[in-house]
Design a protein around this motif. Structure first.
Motif, PDB file in Angstrom:
ATOM      1  N   ASP A 231       4.629 -10.470  -3.134  1.00 20.25           N
ATOM      2  CA  ASP A 231       5.605 -11.076  -2.250  1.00 20.25           C
ATOM      3  C   ASP A 231       5.386 -10.880  -0.808  1.00 20.25           C
ATOM      4  O   ASP A 231       5.470 -11.997  -0.010  1.00 20.25           O
ATOM      5  CB  ASP A 231       7.033 -10.598  -2.468  1.00 20.25           C
ATOM      6  N   ALA A 232       4.835  -9.721  -0.675  1.00 21.10           N
ATOM      7  CA  ALA A 232       4.507  -9.567   0.907  1.00 21.10           C
ATOM      8  C   ALA A 232       3.270 -10.280   1.365  1.00 21.10           C
ATOM      9  O   ALA A 232       3.121 -10.931   2.320  1.00 21.10           O
ATOM     10  CB  ALA A 232       4.188  -8.054   1.002  1.00 21.10           C
ATOM     11  N   LEU A 233       2.533 -10.525   0.431  1.00 25.67           N
ATOM     12  CA  LEU A 233       1.262 -11.514   0.645  1.00 25.67           C
ATOM     13  C   LEU A 233       1.511 -13.052   1.059  1.00 25.67           C
ATOM     14  O   LEU A 233       1.007 -13.501   1.921  1.00 25.67           O
ATOM     15  CB  LEU A 233       0.100 -11.686  -0.516  1.00 25.67           C
ATOM     16  N   GLN A 234       2.550 -13.286   0.061  1.00 24.52           N
ATOM     17  CA  GLN A 234       3.079 -14.894   0.371  1.00 24.52           C
ATOM     18  C   GLN A 234       3.764 -14.932   1.841  1.00 24.52           C
ATOM     19  O   GLN A 234       3.484 -15.829   2.309  1.00 24.52           O
ATOM     20  CB  GLN A 234       3.960 -15.216  -0.666  1.00 24.52           C
ATOM     21  N   MET A 235       4.322 -13.846   2.135  1.00 20.81           N
ATOM     22  CA  MET A 235       4.936 -13.896   3.322  1.00 20.81           C
ATOM     23  C   MET A 235       4.170 -13.883   4.594  1.00 20.81           C
ATOM     24  O   MET A 235       4.195 -14.436   5.606  1.00 20.81           O
ATOM     25  CB  MET A 235       6.085 -12.641   3.712  1.00 20.81           C
ATOM     26  N   LEU A 236       3.033 -13.095   4.611  1.00 23.96           N
ATOM     27  CA  LEU A 236       2.034 -12.889   5.322  1.00 23.96           C
ATOM     28  C   LEU A 236       1.003 -14.273   5.503  1.00 23.96           C
ATOM     29  O   LEU A 236       0.862 -14.882   6.715  1.00 23.96           O
ATOM     30  CB  LEU A 236       0.945 -11.851   4.876  1.00 23.96           C
TER      31      LEU A 236
END
Length: 278
Positions: A231-236
């Motif tokens: 999820d954090a990667l998608q936000m980045l």
């Protein structure tokens, strides 16, 4: 005010500005030497720690059945150490503090230089009209905003790389739980074939059950970490797209103001010559 006096005053202003810039240039060169010295100490300390870590890691994995183990008689009487935990930690902390001090000095010097250039540019261009002043201010603001966007984009790309490596590490950790789980479950399965009263819920049985449960909980925790990281990667990735678009817009705006608009005003000193890149 006569033309000769005005020309002489302009020469004095330019000479004064050059002297100020030269002073800061000398300070910057000296600061670079100090930064490199601090960097060298940190790199050397890091290299030593990496070597020590590999040695300790190798020692940690040595077992009675390991290849390469041997007798080294009297080795326990040899004391080749040159530090204790306190001095070891102090050495590293001193290097870090020295680096932090140099970085702080560099940041202050950069700030002083960034403040100096607009001031000297304003002094040399005080005869220009309000339109030229407005263009110069806007170009400086846009260039600063572009540098900040580039910095944020670079940090975002680094964070994406680190997050991808973190996801790979978590995935590997999940895979690594497979063999131990198979071993524990196979042991439990084999023990179900014990005859009659030998089917004892002994300590080994309890520990095997706990082991399977612990591995299962570990896998669940890792899977949650994996979902959070993805999820954090998608936000980045979304943040990267926004920054790249913003950077393209700023680069285009800067090109229009600096190259096209100021290029039409060749009778005046260009912003690029007055505000040299730091």
């Amino acid at each position: 005010m006569g033309s000769s006096f005005a020309f002489a005053q302009e020469v004095d202003v330019i000479r004064s500005c050059r002297e100020k810039m030269q002073q800061f240039l000398d300070k910057a060169k000296a600061q670079i030497l100090s930064n490199r010295a601090a960097q060298h100490k940190l790199e050397k300390d890091l290299a030593n720690k990496q070597v020590a870590h590999r040695i300790d890691d190798r020692c940690h994995h040595l077992m009675n059945t390991s290849h390469g183990i041997s007798y080294y008689r009297g080795v326990e009487q040899v004391d080749a150490t040159i530090s204790v935990p306190e001095s070891w930690a102090k050495f590293t902390n001193d290097n870090i503090l020295r680096s932090q001090s140099q970085r702080a000095a560099s940041a202050k010097l950069r700030g002083d230089i960034e403040n100096l250039l607009p001031v000297t540019a304003s002094e040399m261009r005080r005869q220009f009209n309000a339109v030229n002043v407005a263009f110069t201010k806007r170009i400086a603001e846009m260039a600063d905003a572009k540098r900040k966007t580039q910095t944020h984009l670079a940090k975002t790309l680094q964070e994406i790389f680190r997050m991808e490596r973190n996801i790979e590490a978590i995935q590997k950790a999940i895979r690594d739980q497979g063999p131990p789980l198979k071993v524990a479950q196979t042991r439990l399965d084999e023990r179900t074939r014990r005859p009659n009263m030998e089917l004892c819920r002994d300590t080994a049985q309890l520990r095997l059950v706990n082991e399977v449960r612990d591995i299962g909980e570990t896998v669940q925790t890792l899977q949650q970490q994996l979902r959070d990281s993805e999820d954090a990667l998608q936000m980045l990735v979304r943040a990267k797209a926004v920054l790249q678009h913003d950077l393209a817009v700023k680069a285009n705006s800067l090109f229009i103001d600096q190259e096209k608009c100021m290029g039409m005003r060749k009778t005046f000193p260009s912003t690029a010559r007055l505000l040299a890149p730091i």
